[in-house]
Design a protein around this motif. Structure first.
Motif, PDB file in Angstrom:
ATOM      1  N   GLY A 237      41.031  24.064  24.027  1.00  0.00           N
ATOM      2  CA  GLY A 237      40.197  24.878  23.150  1.00  0.00           C
ATOM      3  C   GLY A 237      38.730  24.914  23.524  1.00  0.00           C
ATOM      4  N   VAL A 238      38.350  24.379  24.687  1.00  0.00           N
ATOM      5  CA  VAL A 238      36.957  24.474  25.104  1.00  0.00           C
ATOM      6  C   VAL A 238      36.673  25.916  25.487  1.00  0.00           C
ATOM      7  CG1 VAL A 238      35.248  23.704  26.780  1.00  0.00           C
ATOM      8  CG2 VAL A 238      36.948  22.093  25.906  1.00  0.00           C
ATOM      9  N   PRO A 239      35.700  26.559  24.845  1.00  0.00           N
ATOM     10  CA  PRO A 239      35.461  27.983  25.113  1.00  0.00           C
ATOM     11  C   PRO A 239      35.052  28.239  26.559  1.00  0.00           C
ATOM     12  CG  PRO A 239      34.325  27.263  23.122  1.00  0.00           C
ATOM     13  CD  PRO A 239      34.802  26.032  23.811  1.00  0.00           C
ATOM     14  N   GLN A 240      35.681  29.243  27.145  1.00  0.00           N
ATOM     15  CA  GLN A 240      35.293  29.700  28.466  1.00  0.00           C
ATOM     16  C   GLN A 240      35.115  31.209  28.413  1.00  0.00           C
ATOM     17  OE1 GLN A 240      37.329  28.071  31.961  1.00  0.00           O
ATOM     18  NE2 GLN A 240      38.555  26.797  30.584  1.00  0.00           N
ATOM     19  N   ARG A 241      34.254  31.702  29.270  1.00  0.00           N
ATOM     20  CA  ARG A 241      33.978  33.136  29.219  1.00  0.00           C
ATOM     21  C   ARG A 241      35.082  33.928  29.901  1.00  0.00           C
ATOM     22  NH1 ARG A 241      28.647  33.386  33.183  1.00  0.00           N
ATOM     23  NH2 ARG A 241      29.726  33.661  35.170  1.00  0.00           N
ATOM     24  N   SER A 242      35.335  35.116  29.375  1.00  0.00           N
ATOM     25  CA  SER A 242      36.333  36.024  29.935  1.00  0.00           C
ATOM     26  C   SER A 242      35.635  37.122  30.717  1.00  0.00           C
ATOM     27  CB  SER A 242      37.182  36.640  28.822  1.00  0.00           C
ATOM     28  OG  SER A 242      37.923  35.656  28.133  1.00  0.00           O
ATOM     29  N   LYS A 243      36.329  37.651  31.718  1.00  0.00           N
ATOM     30  CA  LYS A 243      35.768  38.697  32.560  1.00  0.00           C
ATOM     31  C   LYS A 243      36.679  39.921  32.574  1.00  0.00           C
ATOM     32  CE  LYS A 243      35.713  36.278  36.280  1.00  0.00           C
ATOM     33  NZ  LYS A 243      35.543  35.900  37.719  1.00  0.00           N
ATOM     34  N   ILE A 244      36.060  41.092  32.509  1.00  0.00           N
ATOM     35  CA  ILE A 244      36.774  42.350  32.719  1.00  0.00           C
ATOM     36  C   ILE A 244      36.424  42.841  34.114  1.00  0.00           C
ATOM     37  CG2 ILE A 244      37.010  44.746  31.997  1.00  0.00           C
ATOM     38  CD1 ILE A 244      36.491  43.928  29.174  1.00  0.00           C
ATOM     39  N   LEU A 245      37.441  43.061  34.931  1.00  0.00           N
ATOM     40  CA  LEU A 245      37.231  43.462  36.318  1.00  0.00           C
ATOM     41  C   LEU A 245      37.703  44.891  36.551  1.00  0.00           C
ATOM     42  CD1 LEU A 245      38.625  40.276  38.145  1.00  0.00           C
ATOM     43  CD2 LEU A 245      36.309  40.665  37.255  1.00  0.00           C
ATOM     44  N   ALA A 246      37.017  45.586  37.450  1.00  0.00           N
ATOM     45  CA  ALA A 246      37.474  46.893  37.903  1.00  0.00           C
ATOM     46  C   ALA A 246      38.664  46.710  38.836  1.00  0.00           C
ATOM     47  CB  ALA A 246      36.333  47.630  38.606  1.00  0.00           C
ATOM     48  N   ALA A 247      39.260  47.807  39.278  1.00  0.00           N
ATOM     49  CA  ALA A 247      40.435  47.721  40.147  1.00  0.00           C
ATOM     50  C   ALA A 247      40.120  47.027  41.460  1.00  0.00           C
ATOM     51  CB  ALA A 247      40.984  49.128  40.412  1.00  0.00           C
ATOM     52  N   ASP A 248      38.862  47.104  41.920  1.00  0.00           N
ATOM     53  CA  ASP A 248      38.484  46.467  43.191  1.00  0.00           C
ATOM     54  C   ASP A 248      38.079  45.013  43.030  1.00  0.00           C
ATOM     55  OD1 ASP A 248      36.036  46.658  41.950  1.00  0.00           O
ATOM     56  OD2 ASP A 248      35.091  47.904  43.488  1.00  0.00           O
ATOM     57  N   GLY A 249      38.174  44.467  41.809  1.00  0.00           N
ATOM     58  CA  GLY A 249      37.855  43.070  41.569  1.00  0.00           C
ATOM     59  C   GLY A 249      36.421  42.806  41.170  1.00  0.00           C
ATOM     60  N   SER A 250      35.571  43.805  41.170  1.00  0.00           N
ATOM     61  CA  SER A 250      34.184  43.613  40.748  1.00  0.00           C
ATOM     62  C   SER A 250      34.111  43.485  39.231  1.00  0.00           C
ATOM     63  CB  SER A 250      33.313  44.777  41.222  1.00  0.00           C
ATOM     64  OG  SER A 250      33.796  46.012  40.699  1.00  0.00           O
ATOM     65  N   THR A 251      33.104  42.780  38.755  1.00  0.00           N
ATOM     66  CA  THR A 251      32.988  42.486  37.326  1.00  0.00           C
ATOM     67  C   THR A 251      32.363  43.650  36.570  1.00  0.00           C
ATOM     68  OG1 THR A 251      32.772  40.115  37.771  1.00  0.00           O
ATOM     69  CG2 THR A 251      32.020  40.897  35.627  1.00  0.00           C
ATOM     70  N   LEU A 252      33.023  44.066  35.504  1.00  0.00           N
ATOM     71  CA  LEU A 252      32.503  45.113  34.625  1.00  0.00           C
ATOM     72  C   LEU A 252      31.757  44.525  33.433  1.00  0.00           C
ATOM     73  CD1 LEU A 252      35.559  47.555  34.488  1.00  0.00           C
ATOM     74  CD2 LEU A 252      33.456  47.841  35.799  1.00  0.00           C
ATOM     75  N   ALA A 253      32.236  43.399  32.912  1.00  0.00           N
ATOM     76  CA  ALA A 253      31.610  42.800  31.731  1.00  0.00           C
ATOM     77  C   ALA A 253      32.126  41.382  31.559  1.00  0.00           C
ATOM     78  CB  ALA A 253      31.895  43.623  30.479  1.00  0.00           C
ATOM     79  N   THR A 254      31.379  40.606  30.784  1.00  0.00           N
ATOM     80  CA  THR A 254      31.731  39.236  30.472  1.00  0.00           C
ATOM     81  C   THR A 254      31.676  39.047  28.967  1.00  0.00           C
ATOM     82  OG1 THR A 254      30.698  38.548  32.548  1.00  0.00           O
ATOM     83  CG2 THR A 254      31.209  36.821  30.965  1.00  0.00           C
ATOM     84  N   PHE A 255      32.625  38.276  28.422  1.00  0.00           N
ATOM     85  CA  PHE A 255      32.664  38.002  26.989  1.00  0.00           C
ATOM     86  C   PHE A 255      32.685  36.490  26.780  1.00  0.00           C
ATOM     87  CE2 PHE A 255      34.342  42.220  27.382  1.00  0.00           C
ATOM     88  CZ  PHE A 255      33.876  42.886  26.258  1.00  0.00           C
ATOM     89  N   PHE A 256      31.900  36.022  25.818  1.00  0.00           N
ATOM     90  CA  PHE A 256      31.919  34.591  25.534  1.00  0.00           C
ATOM     91  C   PHE A 256      31.260  34.277  24.202  1.00  0.00           C
ATOM     92  CE2 PHE A 256      28.358  35.549  28.434  1.00  0.00           C
ATOM     93  CZ  PHE A 256      27.266  35.188  27.662  1.00  0.00           C
ATOM     94  N   TYR A 257      31.705  33.149  23.599  1.00  0.00           N
ATOM     95  CA  TYR A 257      30.951  32.493  22.546  1.00  0.00           C
ATOM     96  C   TYR A 257      29.906  31.602  23.207  1.00  0.00           C
ATOM     97  CZ  TYR A 257      34.278  33.798  18.860  1.00  0.00           C
ATOM     98  OH  TYR A 257      35.053  34.483  17.967  1.00  0.00           O
ATOM     99  N   GLN A 258      30.348  30.903  24.228  1.00  0.00           N
ATOM    100  CA  GLN A 258      29.478  30.041  25.011  1.00  0.00           C
ATOM    101  C   GLN A 258      29.667  30.407  26.474  1.00  0.00           C
ATOM    102  OE1 GLN A 258      30.806  26.095  23.999  1.00  0.00           O
ATOM    103  NE2 GLN A 258      29.754  26.084  22.031  1.00  0.00           N
ATOM    104  N   ASN A 259      28.562  30.609  27.174  1.00  0.00           N
ATOM    105  CA  ASN A 259      28.607  31.006  28.575  1.00  0.00           C
ATOM    106  C   ASN A 259      29.040  29.812  29.420  1.00  0.00           C
ATOM    107  OD1 ASN A 259      28.256  32.220  31.053  1.00  0.00           O
ATOM    108  ND2 ASN A 259      26.033  31.957  31.059  1.00  0.00           N
ATOM    109  N   ARG A 260      30.345  29.736  29.685  1.00  0.00           N
ATOM    110  CA  ARG A 260      30.889  28.586  30.394  1.00  0.00           C
ATOM    111  C   ARG A 260      31.936  29.052  31.401  1.00  0.00           C
ATOM    112  NH1 ARG A 260      32.242  25.971  26.445  1.00  0.00           N
ATOM    113  NH2 ARG A 260      30.772  24.239  26.430  1.00  0.00           N
ATOM    114  N   VAL A 261      31.902  28.441  32.600  1.00  0.00           N
ATOM    115  CA  VAL A 261      32.920  28.691  33.622  1.00  0.00           C
ATOM    116  C   VAL A 261      33.459  27.337  34.061  1.00  0.00           C
ATOM    117  CG1 VAL A 261      33.432  29.688  35.870  1.00  0.00           C
ATOM    118  CG2 VAL A 261      31.703  30.748  34.409  1.00  0.00           C
ATOM    119  N   ASP A 262      34.695  27.060  33.725  1.00  0.00           N
ATOM    120  CA  ASP A 262      35.289  25.765  34.063  1.00  0.00           C
ATOM    121  C   ASP A 262      35.643  25.726  35.552  1.00  0.00           C
ATOM    122  OD1 ASP A 262      36.495  23.343  32.369  1.00  0.00           O
ATOM    123  OD2 ASP A 262      37.812  23.729  34.079  1.00  0.00           O
ATOM    124  N   VAL A 263      35.228  24.647  36.223  1.00  0.00           N
ATOM    125  CA  VAL A 263      35.500  24.523  37.656  1.00  0.00           C
ATOM    126  C   VAL A 263      36.143  23.168  37.944  1.00  0.00           C
ATOM    127  CG1 VAL A 263      33.698  26.091  38.453  1.00  0.00           C
ATOM    128  CG2 VAL A 263      33.141  23.702  38.016  1.00  0.00           C
TER     129      VAL A 263
END
Length: 817
Positions: free
Chosen positions: A88-114
């Motif tokens: 349940g640790v919030p991570q940001r979601s990404k919407i990508l175009a067909a070529d894989g480039s980022t269209l938008a990002t959604f988050f409660y907290q701006n986090r990218v788990d690595v």
């Protein structure tokens, strides 16, 4: 999320205590008042009491070995706690175009788990040095560190060291992150023995469950680093525009120092304090022997160099904002993504999703340029335009544009309404589609076997009576008089082909009556049409004239079915969604069906391609096989164009968001350019043409198929034209002249002629024909001879002059002279 790594104080959202003291503040000074001293003593007393309790808890499991009560206490403390979860640790979601480039990002907290290996070792060392240097040596509770912190804090009269290790800090962050209510968040923040005991119990359990590396990784991914950045990856991207694996020593030390007081040590707002804190981290690393003094000194001399990358949540800043909003609404409204609206929103904004969409960057840019060029966002006439592009045969949405920015309507040039989509995906109630709906009547007529040459009278006015809807009820208004809209047509016969090319209202009202209103409606429904509000299409005689309010997306998907030879596919925007773990999630499936026979679709294409070459949108061709239909709504309240190739379909709307009938386009002037009355070919068709040329610039042309011969049983349906008289010309010249006029030519048997010299054209058949028909040429072989070798008529030409003679059920034939 807690902002101070070593204490229980601090608000993650504001970092308020840290803002008041970027460095430790002495509690007791010569200027401190008696009341302040009393409060400070009470505070230290409480801290001492809490510390005593912690020491007792640390000793409890091992020291208390006698008596049943002691054994029970130790067992409780070391047992797995109820309700412990690390999910349940919030991570940001990404919407990508067909070529894989980022269209938008959604988050409660701006986090990218690595993963652990993608965090630079120097960053791990820096964090451990300043937060918990004995992390790999002690268990869940660092007795030595806690006692040292207690002694330091009491002797200095101030909080100089925290007693919490990395595991305890991770637990504290985890509990706050998972809190859904204000009460839960308050419990996670409160300074109390109960909270500390609960955290220690969780810490012991986690040390059993995970390795030290995994606990450190989780801590680095959950900690708050200020300015909206959660976790080392998001922080690294935010402050330095690079991955956490790429950080240098000075950068790593800077981030490690931020964690205790994220606001006070924010390098953007407080660069001097951030640098001083960075140097403290470097000093500590050197003291521990993890870094030699020379390298530490060199790192301290390095200036703080930031390369800030601000990531915004949502679609407003996307370069495809209305398509992004469409995808967002798809996820928030479809129960395949969660049973409740709250579940779906959590999935999008906390789930770390990777959402791959159908959007084609080239098509999107081409459509946006075309729309903005012809209907600028802040145009003087307050008009608006929208376009949707759909791929035939798949239903994939390739572009979706509005000539506005996404935002509040009170700001000029902005709107929250997606005029390209239905109400469920953009709040639009739709717009009347005008004559673009005639294509459904055309398709229904061809589906019932009517050939192209079917001709009907198109009166100048039409009274809509004699229609029945799909319930069998009579519909129509005997007092109404429907006319042709400003095209001057009517009062004569048209074929299915020519009636479509000229978009004759009264012809299509008569054709709809002959086909059947219900059959026309059902054809539109098979092609996915419904009102933009989600309700079924209304059924009245003017259905074929397009009174139903629809969206460009629905219309583009319907026309795409013509390009796909009758295969209709529901428009889709999402190809695939993967969770943060990489697991594929269920998404709405593709729904395609054969809405009409392939041959019928080929016939529709044959008719509609003529709209671009000789009909209401002539001159709007693409240099490849293409077809389409204009649409002009009553009183010029809106204008449309829908068109397609075998590879791409698009529909364009132009109108006034304030209300088309209240603000018509009967005499439109916009940004210094006046158009007069706006038809579908005036603005929408040029938008369509420009956007299609750009979108298809790197796509090999596809081809339409020739319709079945049964549709030519009464001819091609084209208007008959007078064939140029090529008699007397040489055959090569005659053929070239006929081809230039749109006809084909062939050479027939030679004929005797006294009028035209040998080797020239002496006759042709027929004398009038439809464009594309074949004209037979008869070449002169000179004057004929009588038996015995004498010329007829005393050696003079005696062949009488001939005139065109009509052929049965066909055009006149020019006989040889």
């Amino acid at each position: 999320m807690p902002t101070e790594a070593g204490t229980d104080e601090g608000d993650p959202g504001t970092g308020a205590p840290a803002a008041r003291r970027p460095r430790p503040r002495r509690l007791l000074t010569s200027s401190t008042t008696r009341a302040e001293k009393a409060r400070a003593v009470r505070g230290l007393g409480a801290f001492g009491g809490l510390a005593g309790l912690l020491v007792a808890l640390m000793l409890l499991p091992t020291a208390c070995t006698a008596g049943v009560g002691a054994r029970d206490a130790a067992g409780w403390f070391e047992s797995e706690p109820d309700g412990l979860t690390t999910s349940g640790v919030p991570q940001r979601s990404k919407i990508l175009a067909a070529d894989g480039s980022t269209l938008a990002t959604f988050f409660y907290q701006n986090r990218v788990d690595v993963p652990f290996k993608k965090i630079a070792p120097v960053l791990r060392q820096a964090v451990l040095a300043i937060e918990d240097s004995r992390f790999y040596e002690h268990g869940a509770i660092d007795a030595q560190g806690t006692l040292r912190a207690l002694a330091s804090n009491l002797s200095n009269g101030q909080v100089t060291q925290g007693g919490s290790g990395i595991t305890q800090q991770y637990v504290k962050n985890l509990l706050l992150t998972q809190a859904d209510t204000d009460v839960e968040r308050q419990e996670a923040r409160e300074v109390s023995a109960a909270r500390k005991i609960r955290e220690l119990k969780y810490a012991v359990a986690l040390e059993k469950r995970f390795t030290k590396d995994e606990i450190l990784r989780r801590y680095l991914n959950i900690a708050y680093y200020g300015d909206g950045a959660y976790g080392v990856e998001a922080a690294s991207r935010h402050y330095f525009s690079k991955h956490a694996s790429e950080l240098t020593l000075p950068e790593a030390a800077l981030l490690a120092g931020v964690v205790r007081y994220p606001y006070a040590y924010d390098p953007i707002r407080h660069p001097a304090a951030a640098r001083q804190r960075r140097d403290t981290v470097l000093t500590r690393m050197a003291e521990l022997g993890w870094l030699d003094q020379a390298r530490a000194a060199e790192a301290k001399r390095a200036p703080v160099k930031l390369d800030v990358d601000n990531v915004h949540s949502g679609c407003v800043t996307s370069d495809a904002p209305f398509f992004c909003d469409y995808v967002q609404r798809e996820i928030l409204t479809d129960q395949v993504f969660g049973k409740t609206a709250e579940d779906r929103e959590k999935l999008l904004k906390r789930g770390g999703l990777t959402i791959r969409t159908t959007l084609d960057r080239r098509a999107q840019k081409a459509a946006q340029r075309a729309v903005d060029r012809h209907v600028p966002p802040k145009n003087s006439a307050h008009k608006a335009a929208a376009e949707a592009m759909v791929q035939p045969g798949t239903g994939e949405i390739k572009a979706m544009v509005v000539d506005r920015e996404l935002g509040p309507d009170r700001d000029r040039g902005r709107t929250w309404i997606n005029f390209a989509a239905d109400a469920s995906h953009g709040s639009s109630i739709g717009m009347q589609a005008g004559s673009t709906f005639k294509a459904f009547t055309l398709a229904a007529a061809l589906d019932e076997g009517m050939p192209f040459g079917t001709r009907m009278m198109a009166p100048r006015s039409y009274t809509p009576v004699g229609y029945r809807n799909c319930d069998g009820d009579r519909v129509g208004d005997p007092s109404a008089s429907l006319r042709n809209s400003a095209d001057g047509e009517g009062g004569k016969q048209f074929s299915i082909v020519t009636g479509t090319h000229h978009s004759v209202n009264t012809f299509f009202l008569a054709l709809e009556k002959k086909v059947g209103l219900c059959d026309t409606v059902k054809m539109a429904e098979r092609l996915g049409m419904k009102q933009a509000n989600g309700k079924p299409l209304e059924e009245y005689p003017s259905f074929t004239l397009g009174f139903n309010p629809v969206s460009p997306l629905r219309l583009a998907a319907a026309y795409a079915a013509f390009g796909a030879r009758g295969r209709y596919c529901e428009p889709i925007a999402i190809r695939e969604i993967r969770a943060a773990s990489g697991r594929r999630l269920k998404v709405p499936g593709r729904h395609c069906e054969q809405a009409m026979d392939e041959g019928v679709a080929d016939a529709v294409n044959y008719v509609l391609r003529g709209v671009l070459t000789k009909g209401t949108a002539r001159g709007m061709g693409l240099g490849r096989d293409a077809a389409g239909k204009t649409g002009t709504v009553d009183d010029f309240s809106a204008a449309w164009f829908a068109g397609y190739t075998p590879d791409l379909a698009a529909a364009v709307w132009v109108g006034d968001p304030r209300g088309g009938y209240k603000h018509p386009m009967g005499n439109l002037c916009m940004d210094g350019r006046c158009y007069g009355s706006v038809f579908g070919a005036t603005i929408p068709a040029p938008i369509w043409r420009q956007s299609m040329l750009g979108a298809l610039s790197r796509t090999d042309p596809g081809s339409f198929h020739r319709p079945p011969s049964r549709f030519f049983s009464r001819g091609s349906g084209e208007e008959r034209a007078r064939v140029p008289d090529v008699r007397g010309m040489k055959p090569s010249e005659a053929v070239a002249r006929l081809r230039a006029a749109g006809f084909k030519a062939r050479i027939g048997a030679p004929v005797a002629s006294r009028r035209f010299p040998k080797g020239t054209v002496a006759g042709m058949s027929p004398a009038s024909a439809e464009p594309g028909d074949t004209i037979t040429l008869y070449v002169s072989k000179g004057a004929g001879r009588r038996p015995g070798g004498q010329r007829r008529g005393g050696g003079l030409p005696t062949v009488p002059p001939v005139t065109p003679t009509p052929e049965p059920d066909g055009p006149a034939r020019q006989a040889p002279a």
